[in-house]
Design a protein around this motif. Structure first.
Motif, PDB file in Angstrom:
ATOM      1  N   ASP A  68     -59.475  46.897-121.096  1.00 40.63           N
ATOM      2  CA  ASP A  68     -58.716  45.910-120.463  1.00 40.63           C
ATOM      3  C   ASP A  68     -59.007  44.346-120.552  1.00 40.63           C
ATOM      4  O   ASP A  68     -58.512  43.505-120.673  1.00 40.63           O
ATOM      5  CB  ASP A  68     -58.679  46.252-118.754  1.00 40.63           C
ATOM      6  CG  ASP A  68     -57.782  47.512-118.630  1.00 40.63           C
ATOM      7  OD1 ASP A  68     -56.871  47.863-119.385  1.00 40.63           O
ATOM      8  OD2 ASP A  68     -57.712  48.174-117.468  1.00 40.63           O
ATOM      9  N   ASP A  69     -60.401  44.302-120.536  1.00 40.19           N
ATOM     10  CA  ASP A  69     -61.221  42.879-120.708  1.00 40.19           C
ATOM     11  C   ASP A  69     -61.012  42.605-122.247  1.00 40.19           C
ATOM     12  O   ASP A  69     -60.689  41.180-122.367  1.00 40.19           O
ATOM     13  CB  ASP A  69     -62.675  43.077-120.354  1.00 40.19           C
ATOM     14  CG  ASP A  69     -62.848  43.583-119.054  1.00 40.19           C
ATOM     15  OD1 ASP A  69     -62.123  43.038-118.087  1.00 40.19           O
ATOM     16  OD2 ASP A  69     -63.925  44.468-119.171  1.00 40.19           O
ATOM     17  N   LEU A  70     -60.966  43.355-123.043  1.00 42.87           N
ATOM     18  CA  LEU A  70     -60.799  42.904-124.477  1.00 42.87           C
ATOM     19  C   LEU A  70     -59.060  42.683-124.541  1.00 42.87           C
ATOM     20  O   LEU A  70     -58.827  41.518-125.113  1.00 42.87           O
ATOM     21  CB  LEU A  70     -60.930  44.184-125.534  1.00 42.87           C
ATOM     22  CG  LEU A  70     -60.996  43.960-126.965  1.00 42.87           C
ATOM     23  CD1 LEU A  70     -61.888  42.983-127.623  1.00 42.87           C
ATOM     24  CD2 LEU A  70     -60.675  45.274-127.519  1.00 42.87           C
ATOM     25  N   MET A  71     -58.260  43.405-124.023  1.00 41.98           N
ATOM     26  CA  MET A  71     -57.108  42.927-124.049  1.00 41.98           C
ATOM     27  C   MET A  71     -56.628  41.618-123.467  1.00 41.98           C
ATOM     28  O   MET A  71     -56.046  40.845-123.901  1.00 41.98           O
ATOM     29  CB  MET A  71     -55.864  43.935-123.534  1.00 41.98           C
ATOM     30  CG  MET A  71     -56.096  45.547-124.245  1.00 41.98           C
ATOM     31  SD  MET A  71     -55.453  45.405-125.711  1.00 41.98           S
ATOM     32  CE  MET A  71     -55.566  47.249-126.146  1.00 41.98           C
ATOM     33  N   ALA A  72     -57.429  41.116-122.381  1.00 41.46           N
ATOM     34  CA  ALA A  72     -57.120  40.105-121.536  1.00 41.46           C
ATOM     35  C   ALA A  72     -57.730  39.101-122.423  1.00 41.46           C
ATOM     36  O   ALA A  72     -56.939  37.705-122.696  1.00 41.46           O
ATOM     37  CB  ALA A  72     -57.784  40.140-120.337  1.00 41.46           C
ATOM     38  N   LEU A  73     -58.928  39.067-123.124  1.00 38.97           N
ATOM     39  CA  LEU A  73     -59.447  37.933-123.918  1.00 38.97           C
ATOM     40  C   LEU A  73     -58.461  37.913-125.114  1.00 38.97           C
ATOM     41  O   LEU A  73     -58.155  36.494-125.380  1.00 38.97           O
ATOM     42  CB  LEU A  73     -60.709  38.696-124.658  1.00 38.97           C
ATOM     43  CG  LEU A  73     -61.500  37.542-125.340  1.00 38.97           C
ATOM     44  CD1 LEU A  73     -61.956  36.481-124.647  1.00 38.97           C
ATOM     45  CD2 LEU A  73     -62.884  38.419-126.034  1.00 38.97           C
ATOM     46  N   ASP A  74     -57.793  38.784-125.652  1.00 43.99           N
ATOM     47  CA  ASP A  74     -56.788  38.564-126.735  1.00 43.99           C
ATOM     48  C   ASP A  74     -55.565  38.009-126.300  1.00 43.99           C
ATOM     49  O   ASP A  74     -55.223  36.773-126.952  1.00 43.99           O
ATOM     50  CB  ASP A  74     -56.514  39.963-127.775  1.00 43.99           C
ATOM     51  CG  ASP A  74     -55.725  39.802-128.625  1.00 43.99           C
ATOM     52  OD1 ASP A  74     -55.966  38.911-129.551  1.00 43.99           O
ATOM     53  OD2 ASP A  74     -54.613  40.421-128.694  1.00 43.99           O
ATOM     54  N   ALA A  75     -55.061  37.965-125.244  1.00 47.90           N
ATOM     55  CA  ALA A  75     -53.840  37.670-124.535  1.00 47.90           C
ATOM     56  C   ALA A  75     -54.352  36.129-124.116  1.00 47.90           C
ATOM     57  O   ALA A  75     -53.446  34.995-124.471  1.00 47.90           O
ATOM     58  CB  ALA A  75     -53.585  38.350-123.375  1.00 47.90           C
ATOM     59  N   GLN A  76     -55.196  35.668-124.048  1.00 47.29           N
ATOM     60  CA  GLN A  76     -55.764  34.424-123.839  1.00 47.29           C
ATOM     61  C   GLN A  76     -56.131  33.567-124.913  1.00 47.29           C
ATOM     62  O   GLN A  76     -56.501  32.153-124.894  1.00 47.29           O
ATOM     63  CB  GLN A  76     -57.198  34.465-122.731  1.00 47.29           C
ATOM     64  CG  GLN A  76     -56.858  34.918-121.298  1.00 47.29           C
ATOM     65  CD  GLN A  76     -58.066  35.158-120.632  1.00 47.29           C
ATOM     66  OE1 GLN A  76     -59.318  34.980-121.013  1.00 47.29           O
ATOM     67  NE2 GLN A  76     -57.983  35.584-119.515  1.00 47.29           N
ATOM     68  N   GLY A  78     -58.811  34.081-127.126  1.00 48.79           N
ATOM     69  CA  GLY A  78     -60.171  34.035-127.220  1.00 48.79           C
ATOM     70  C   GLY A  78     -60.889  35.042-128.101  1.00 48.79           C
ATOM     71  O   GLY A  78     -62.043  34.779-128.533  1.00 48.79           O
ATOM     72  N   LEU A  79     -60.176  35.946-128.411  1.00 48.47           N
ATOM     73  CA  LEU A  79     -60.596  37.004-129.074  1.00 48.47           C
ATOM     74  C   LEU A  79     -61.084  37.043-130.706  1.00 48.47           C
ATOM     75  O   LEU A  79     -62.309  37.025-131.071  1.00 48.47           O
ATOM     76  CB  LEU A  79     -59.991  38.594-129.282  1.00 48.47           C
ATOM     77  CG  LEU A  79     -60.279  39.726-129.996  1.00 48.47           C
ATOM     78  CD1 LEU A  79     -61.690  40.032-129.607  1.00 48.47           C
ATOM     79  CD2 LEU A  79     -59.269  40.823-130.007  1.00 48.47           C
ATOM     80  N   GLN A  80     -60.117  36.186-131.447  1.00 45.43           N
ATOM     81  CA  GLN A  80     -60.299  35.981-132.617  1.00 45.43           C
ATOM     82  C   GLN A  80     -61.274  35.064-132.926  1.00 45.43           C
ATOM     83  O   GLN A  80     -62.415  35.037-133.706  1.00 45.43           O
ATOM     84  CB  GLN A  80     -58.779  35.560-133.419  1.00 45.43           C
ATOM     85  CG  GLN A  80     -59.164  35.282-134.756  1.00 45.43           C
ATOM     86  CD  GLN A  80     -59.175  36.752-135.359  1.00 45.43           C
ATOM     87  OE1 GLN A  80     -58.453  37.515-135.058  1.00 45.43           O
ATOM     88  NE2 GLN A  80     -59.937  36.879-136.418  1.00 45.43           N
ATOM     89  N   SER A  81     -61.483  34.020-131.945  1.00 46.80           N
ATOM     90  CA  SER A  81     -62.675  33.012-132.203  1.00 46.80           C
ATOM     91  C   SER A  81     -64.035  33.822-131.816  1.00 46.80           C
ATOM     92  O   SER A  81     -64.963  33.372-132.554  1.00 46.80           O
ATOM     93  CB  SER A  81     -62.490  31.881-131.280  1.00 46.80           C
ATOM     94  OG  SER A  81     -62.247  32.013-129.919  1.00 46.80           O
ATOM     95  N   LEU A  82     -63.946  34.573-130.981  1.00 49.93           N
ATOM     96  CA  LEU A  82     -65.217  35.398-130.758  1.00 49.93           C
ATOM     97  C   LEU A  82     -65.690  36.291-131.833  1.00 49.93           C
ATOM     98  O   LEU A  82     -67.016  36.128-132.051  1.00 49.93           O
ATOM     99  CB  LEU A  82     -64.961  36.265-129.485  1.00 49.93           C
ATOM    100  CG  LEU A  82     -66.374  36.759-128.853  1.00 49.93           C
ATOM    101  CD1 LEU A  82     -67.525  36.149-128.537  1.00 49.93           C
ATOM    102  CD2 LEU A  82     -66.122  37.549-127.585  1.00 49.93           C
ATOM    103  N   LEU A  83     -64.781  36.776-132.494  1.00 54.71           N
ATOM    104  CA  LEU A  83     -64.999  37.589-133.476  1.00 54.71           C
ATOM    105  C   LEU A  83     -65.525  36.960-134.802  1.00 54.71           C
ATOM    106  O   LEU A  83     -66.355  37.069-135.646  1.00 54.71           O
ATOM    107  CB  LEU A  83     -63.763  38.437-133.869  1.00 54.71           C
ATOM    108  CG  LEU A  83     -63.414  39.528-133.173  1.00 54.71           C
ATOM    109  CD1 LEU A  83     -61.973  40.030-133.567  1.00 54.71           C
ATOM    110  CD2 LEU A  83     -64.335  40.710-133.429  1.00 54.71           C
ATOM    111  N   GLN A  84     -64.940  35.519-134.934  1.00 54.74           N
ATOM    112  CA  GLN A  84     -65.382  34.869-135.766  1.00 54.74           C
ATOM    113  C   GLN A  84     -66.769  33.838-135.423  1.00 54.74           C
ATOM    114  O   GLN A  84     -67.446  33.164-136.536  1.00 54.74           O
ATOM    115  CB  GLN A  84     -64.204  33.778-136.274  1.00 54.74           C
ATOM    116  CG  GLN A  84     -63.187  34.502-137.157  1.00 54.74           C
ATOM    117  CD  GLN A  84     -61.851  33.582-137.197  1.00 54.74           C
ATOM    118  OE1 GLN A  84     -62.047  32.478-136.579  1.00 54.74           O
ATOM    119  NE2 GLN A  84     -61.252  34.077-137.828  1.00 54.74           N
TER     120      GLN A  84
END
Length: 86
Positions: A68-76, A78-84
């Motif tokens: 759920d935290d991962l999904m929320a990060l993606d919805a906000q 922030g996921l792609q930038s964290l991955l990069q």
């Protein structure tokens, strides 16, 4: 791309869902640590995260949390930038 580590169990739909999202973002390798087959790893996971549920996901040195935290990060957004690593 940052290294991704995930504490998992064999039968965990949330683990599968998290892996699918990460793969859709271009993650080619996820280091899976199976806590159902290694009690020492379960203890280690609880010690470093303070949580008992799986998955517990790390991107680089950052503890993202669970599915759920991962999904929320993606919805906000922030996921792609964290991955990069940005």
């Amino acid at each position: 791309m940052q290294a991704v580590k995930m504490f998992t169990t064999a039968v965990c739909p949330y683990c599968t869902r998290a892996k699918q999202l990460l793969q859709s973002k271009g993650v080619e390798h996820i280091e899976e640590i199976r806590i159902d087959t290694d009690p020492a790893q379960r203890s280690h996971m609880v010690q470093i995260t303070g949580r008992r549920t799986v998955p517990q996901i790390f991107i680089g040195a950052t503890h993202v949390g669970g599915c759920d935290d991962l999904m929320a990060l993606d919805a906000q957004g922030g996921l792609q930038s964290l991955l990069q690593g940005l």
